[in-house]
Enzyme design. Sequence first.
Site, PDB file in Angstrom:
ATOM      1  N   LEU A  51       0.926  -1.299  -0.034  1.00  0.00           N
ATOM      2  CA  LEU A  51      -0.069   0.133   0.003  1.00  0.00           C
ATOM      3  C   LEU A  51       0.948   1.165  -0.097  1.00  0.00           C
ATOM      4  O   LEU A  51       1.809   1.161   0.649  1.00  0.00           O
ATOM      5  CB  LEU A  51      -0.977   0.048   1.331  1.00  0.00           C
ATOM      6  CG  LEU A  51      -2.233  -0.811   1.205  1.00  0.00           C
ATOM      7  CD1 LEU A  51      -2.713  -0.740   2.676  1.00  0.00           C
ATOM      8  CD2 LEU A  51      -3.476  -0.133   0.241  1.00  0.00           C
ATOM      9  N   ASP A  52       0.417   2.265  -0.569  1.00  0.00           N
ATOM     10  CA  ASP A  52       1.171   3.459  -0.816  1.00  0.00           C
ATOM     11  C   ASP A  52       1.449   4.161   0.509  1.00  0.00           C
ATOM     12  O   ASP A  52       0.465   3.873   1.493  1.00  0.00           O
ATOM     13  CB  ASP A  52       0.992   4.444  -1.805  1.00  0.00           C
ATOM     14  CG  ASP A  52       0.840   3.846  -3.346  1.00  0.00           C
ATOM     15  OD1 ASP A  52       1.839   3.235  -3.563  1.00  0.00           O
ATOM     16  OD2 ASP A  52       0.019   4.270  -4.077  1.00  0.00           O
ATOM     17  N   TYR A  53       2.471   4.880   0.802  1.00  0.00           N
ATOM     18  CA  TYR A  53       2.708   5.590   1.836  1.00  0.00           C
ATOM     19  C   TYR A  53       1.490   6.508   2.350  1.00  0.00           C
ATOM     20  O   TYR A  53       1.261   6.578   3.524  1.00  0.00           O
ATOM     21  CB  TYR A  53       3.694   6.680   1.861  1.00  0.00           C
ATOM     22  CG  TYR A  53       4.274   7.425   2.721  1.00  0.00           C
ATOM     23  CD1 TYR A  53       4.957   6.953   4.020  1.00  0.00           C
ATOM     24  CD2 TYR A  53       4.508   8.830   2.786  1.00  0.00           C
ATOM     25  CE1 TYR A  53       5.163   7.569   5.025  1.00  0.00           C
ATOM     26  CE2 TYR A  53       4.649   9.610   3.664  1.00  0.00           C
ATOM     27  CZ  TYR A  53       5.452   8.975   5.161  1.00  0.00           C
ATOM     28  OH  TYR A  53       5.755   9.850   6.120  1.00  0.00           O
TER      29      TYR A  53
END
Length: 216
Positions: A51-53
């Site tokens: 999952l992206d930051y």
Amino acid sequence: MPYRYLLFHKPYNVLCQFTDDQSTAQPRSAPPRSTLKDYISVPAVYPVGRLDYDSEGLLLLTNHGQLQHRLSNPKFQHSRTYWVQVERIPDETALQQLRQGVQIQGYCTRPATVTLLPQEPDLPPRNPPIRFRKSVPTAWLAMTLTEGRNRQVRRMTAAVGFPTLRLVRVKIAHLSLEGLQPGQWRDLTPEELDPLMYLCQLPGKPMGGRSPMPLI
């Protein structure tokens, strides 16, 4: 070492890894970025996918290398469901574009299930909250994809003119975020693990002779 299978609710602005590889490149005045190590003390488990930051929600971690490999293989096409807050209210034309597939970076996305949620979903507040503009309404979409390219959901909604403001993954196959607050994790139950092994065509202990639940 026995296999472990964890579900984690990744908060906003947490790296989807246990170390910050770019920490030495950050300005000295920049605060350290949070990583999975700040929340999970189980050794030798690794995220399945990422999952992206700046995204939130469900993350599966395991030390079962074969399961991790198969869930990352596009061949198995397991579903991922997201609740997506977008700027402005998409019309049916935009929703149909998302369902059929849109061009992003020279690639046409696979067909997806996309619906406009009738009301804001029950989610913990994000810290910090999204930017808010009185003159611009927002809407929430439920999007189920069977692929996970880099920043795909954000690029899809932007391609049809509705930028993503908040992105929360709520399901991976049949596994759900329900019951987990941001920063919390738990082990999978046997009833959750068996269908996952079935999805990946790996041997697993049968659930008392019952057929695995549908993977929706």
